[in-house]
Design an enzyme around this catalytic site. Structure first.
Site, mmCIF file in Angstrom:
data_model
loop_
_atom_site.group_PDB
_atom_site.id
_atom_site.type_symbol
_atom_site.label_atom_id
_atom_site.label_comp_id
_atom_site.label_asym_id
_atom_site.label_seq_id
_atom_site.Cartn_x
_atom_site.Cartn_y
_atom_site.Cartn_z
ATOM 1 N N HIS A 1 37.305 -41.426 8.041
ATOM 2 C CA HIS A 1 37.399 -40.013 8.437
ATOM 3 C C HIS A 1 38.705 -39.768 9.183
ATOM 4 O O HIS A 1 38.844 -40.098 10.364
ATOM 5 C CB HIS A 1 36.218 -39.590 9.316
ATOM 6 C CG HIS A 1 36.187 -38.106 9.556
ATOM 7 N ND1 HIS A 1 35.343 -37.247 8.864
ATOM 8 C CD2 HIS A 1 36.919 -37.305 10.368
ATOM 9 C CE1 HIS A 1 35.546 -36.012 9.267
ATOM 10 N NE2 HIS A 1 36.505 -36.018 10.189
ATOM 11 N N CYS A 2 39.654 -39.201 8.474
ATOM 12 C CA CYS A 2 40.915 -38.806 9.098
ATOM 13 C C CYS A 2 41.448 -37.618 8.305
ATOM 14 O O CYS A 2 40.892 -37.264 7.265
ATOM 15 C CB CYS A 2 41.904 -39.971 9.103
ATOM 16 S SG CYS A 2 42.135 -40.719 7.486
ATOM 17 N N HIS A 3 42.482 -36.992 8.832
ATOM 18 C CA HIS A 3 43.024 -35.788 8.201
ATOM 19 C C HIS A 3 44.541 -35.882 8.107
ATOM 20 O O HIS A 3 45.168 -36.698 8.790
ATOM 21 C CB HIS A 3 42.709 -34.543 9.044
ATOM 22 C CG HIS A 3 41.282 -34.387 9.456
ATOM 23 N ND1 HIS A 3 40.303 -33.960 8.599
ATOM 24 C CD2 HIS A 3 40.669 -34.594 10.656
ATOM 25 C CE1 HIS A 3 39.141 -33.892 9.253
ATOM 26 N NE2 HIS A 3 39.335 -34.287 10.501
ATOM 27 N N TYR B 1 42.663 -22.305 13.470
ATOM 28 C CA TYR B 1 43.604 -22.901 14.423
ATOM 29 C C TYR B 1 44.859 -23.300 13.668
ATOM 30 O O TYR B 1 44.832 -23.466 12.443
ATOM 31 C CB TYR B 1 42.995 -24.138 15.118
ATOM 32 C CG TYR B 1 42.636 -25.250 14.162
ATOM 33 C CD1 TYR B 1 43.570 -26.241 13.814
ATOM 34 C CD2 TYR B 1 41.371 -25.332 13.587
ATOM 35 C CE1 TYR B 1 43.238 -27.262 12.923
ATOM 36 C CE2 TYR B 1 41.042 -26.336 12.691
ATOM 37 C CZ TYR B 1 41.975 -27.297 12.370
ATOM 38 O OH TYR B 1 41.664 -28.300 11.485
ATOM 39 N N THR C 1 40.013 -27.812 7.832
ATOM 40 C CA THR C 1 39.810 -26.376 7.616
ATOM 41 C C THR C 1 41.107 -25.580 7.748
ATOM 42 O O THR C 1 41.203 -24.499 7.181
ATOM 43 C CB THR C 1 38.778 -25.809 8.619
ATOM 44 O OG1 THR C 1 39.203 -26.120 9.953
ATOM 45 C CG2 THR C 1 37.401 -26.385 8.367
ATOM 46 N N TYR D 1 29.164 -31.257 8.021
ATOM 47 C CA TYR D 1 29.595 -31.190 9.419
ATOM 48 C C TYR D 1 28.815 -30.066 10.097
ATOM 49 O O TYR D 1 28.958 -28.891 9.754
ATOM 50 C CB TYR D 1 31.100 -30.928 9.494
ATOM 51 C CG TYR D 1 31.679 -31.090 10.891
ATOM 52 C CD1 TYR D 1 31.082 -31.914 11.837
ATOM 53 C CD2 TYR D 1 32.848 -30.428 11.270
ATOM 54 C CE1 TYR D 1 31.612 -32.073 13.107
ATOM 55 C CE2 TYR D 1 33.398 -30.590 12.542
ATOM 56 C CZ TYR D 1 32.773 -31.402 13.459
ATOM 57 O OH TYR D 1 33.306 -31.550 14.719
ATOM 58 N N HIS E 1 30.286 -37.557 12.320
ATOM 59 C CA HIS E 1 30.235 -37.681 13.778
ATOM 60 C C HIS E 1 28.810 -37.723 14.333
ATOM 61 O O HIS E 1 28.469 -36.987 15.266
ATOM 62 C CB HIS E 1 31.029 -36.538 14.430
ATOM 63 C CG HIS E 1 32.361 -36.268 13.795
ATOM 64 N ND1 HIS E 1 33.082 -37.246 13.134
ATOM 65 C CD2 HIS E 1 33.111 -35.132 13.700
ATOM 66 C CE1 HIS E 1 34.208 -36.720 12.675
ATOM 67 N NE2 HIS E 1 34.251 -35.458 12.991
ATOM 68 N N ASP F 1 39.112 -40.077 12.993
ATOM 69 C CA ASP F 1 39.278 -38.626 13.123
ATOM 70 C C ASP F 1 40.715 -38.237 13.490
ATOM 71 O O ASP F 1 40.967 -37.104 13.894
ATOM 72 C CB ASP F 1 38.295 -38.001 14.121
ATOM 73 C CG ASP F 1 38.226 -36.485 13.964
ATOM 74 O OD1 ASP F 1 38.367 -35.999 12.837
ATOM 75 O OD2 ASP F 1 38.064 -35.785 14.989
ATOM 76 N N ASN G 1 41.597 -29.925 17.655
ATOM 77 C CA ASN G 1 40.825 -29.069 18.570
ATOM 78 C C ASN G 1 40.259 -29.779 19.788
ATOM 79 O O ASN G 1 39.306 -29.279 20.392
ATOM 80 C CB ASN G 1 39.666 -28.376 17.810
ATOM 81 C CG ASN G 1 40.164 -27.505 16.690
ATOM 82 O OD1 ASN G 1 41.022 -26.658 16.902
ATOM 83 N ND2 ASN G 1 39.683 -27.739 15.476
#
Ligand code: 0GY
Length: 306
Positions: free
Chosen positions: A33-35, A51, A79, A159, A183, A258, A263
Site C-alpha cells: 500500500h503506497c501511492h 487535497y 484520490t 477504505y 488500514h 502508505d 493528509n
C-alpha cells in the site's frame, strides 16, 4: 511543489531521510500500500480532488523501496488523481515488473480500458467511503464496477472508517470479487480491542474471507511515535489491533507503508520506524514471512517466486 499546483495549506511532505530499519525485512517483501502523487507538472491532479499534495513521484518511491529493503510495491491510486490512473500506471510500468496497481474507475469504464489496465499491471480497484476524500460512493455504481472487473480476477480494495462498517458490511458481502480492507478497517484504538466495534470488524473479515492490510499505525495511533527521550515502542496503542488480525487471519494479511502518507497533520512518520514497528504485530518469523512475502505474492504475483 509542482509549478502549477500549490499544496493544501499545512500539507506535510514525507520524511526526507528515513532511518535504516533495524528490522531486516525478509527477501521478497512487498509494500502492498503506497501511492504516487504526480509530479503534478507531468500528471496533473484531478479537478475534483479534496487535497493538493506535494509531488511524490515514482523515482522517490523506488528510492524508498530500495532504502527499506522492500522488493515490490502495490501502488494504490490516490484520490487526488481521481479516475485518471496515468501517474500510477506510469509508475507500475516503470518498475520492470516490481509493482502492481490498484485503480480508480468510473462505472462507464470500457472492457478495453480494463484490459489495458490489466496488461499494465493493475489488479484491482479501490472503493473509498471516506467523506473527506470523496463526495459520494453510490452503491449501484460500485456494483457495476465490481461486476465489470470480476472476470479479470481483480479484487476490490475497501477504505472505510470502522464506525461505518455496520452500515456497509451487508453491501460488501454482495460484491462478486475478493475484498481487501485498508488500514485494519481504521479502528478507533482508544476503544478495547475486544470490544464490539473491532469485534464486528473481525467477524466481517471472518465471514467474507477478507484480506486485511495491517498498515498505518501512524494514522490510527493516539500515543504516537517514540518520544525523543528514547521510548522504544512506536504506535503502541495500535499494536493489539494489528496483532489480533495477524494471529486470526495470518494467511490473508498484507502490509504497506502508505508512503507518502497523505493528509497527516500531527506528524510525518519515519518510514524506517514503520518497518521497525512490524515485529510488534507479526511476532514470529513465520507470521512475518506470510505478511510480507507469501500473502502479497499470492494476491499480486501468483505463480511467481518472491
Ligand atoms: C491512504 C489514506 C488517505 C488518503 C488516500 O487516496 C487517498 O487520497 O488514500 C487518507 O487521507 O486517509 O491510504 O493513503
Amino acid at each position: 511543489m509542482s509549478a502549477q499546483f500549490a499544496q493544501s495549506p499545512g500539507w506535510l511532505d514525507w520524511y526526507r531521510n528515513p532511518s535504516r530499519p533495524r528490522f531486516a525485512l525478509p527477501p521478497g517483501t512487498v509494500d502492498a500500500h503506497c501511492h504516487v502523487f504526480g509530479p503534478g507538472g507531468e500528471f496533473p491532479f484531478a479537478p475534483e480532488r479534496k487535497y493538493t499534495p506535494g509531488d511524490a513521484g515514482k523515482r522517490q518511491l523506488f528510492a524508498l523501496r530500495d532504502h527499506l529493503g522492500v522488493s515490490r510495491n502495490v501502488i494504490v491510486q490516490a484520490t487526488c488523481h481521481g479516475a485518471d490512473n496515468s501517474a500510477m500506471v506510469d509508475a507500475v510500468q516503470a518498475s520492470a515488473g516490481r509493482a502492481r496497481g490498484i485503480a480508480t474507475v468510473r462505472p462507464d469504464v470500457t472492457d478495453a480500458e480494463l484490459r489495458r489496465l490489466d496488461e499494465a499491471g493493475v489488479r484491482g480497484v479501490r472503493f473509498n467511503f471516506l467523506k473527506r476524500l470523496v463526495s459520494a460512493a453510490p452503491r449501484d455504481e460500485l456494483v457495476t464496477i465490481a461486476k465489470k472487473i470480476a472476470p479479470l480476477g481483480w479484487h476490490v480494495v475497501l477504505y472505510f472508517e470502522s464506525a461505518d462498517l455496520a452500515d456497509l458490511a451487508t453491501f460488501f458481502g454482495t460484491l462478486p470479487t475478493p475484498l481487501v480492507v485498508d488500514h485494519l478497517g481504521r479502528p478507533d484504538v482508544t476503544k478495547p480491542v475486544g470490544g464490539s466495534e473491532f469485534g464486528r470488524f473481525l467477524q466481517f473479515v471472518h465471514d467474507n474471507d477478507v484480506w486485511v492490510k495491517v498498515s498505518c499505525p501512524e494514522r490510527l495511533s493516539v500515543t504516537g511515535p517514540p518520544a525523543l527521550d528514547g521510548e522504544q515502542h512506536a504506535y503502541r496503542d495500535a499494536v493489539p489491533f494489528g496483532r489480533a488480525v495477524v494471529e486470526q487471519f495470518g494467511d490473508r494479511v498484507l502490509w504497506g507503508t502508505d508512503w507518502p502518507h497523505p493528509n497527516l497533520t500531527g506528524h510525518m512518520p519515519d518510514d524506517g520506524l514503520l518497518v521497525d514497528y512490524l515485529p510488534q504485530v507479526a511476532v514470529t518469523p513465520e507470521q512475518q514471512h506470510k505478511l510480507l512475502v507469501t500473502n502479497p505474492m499470492r494476491l499480486y504475483w501468483p505463480g511467481e517466486d518472491a
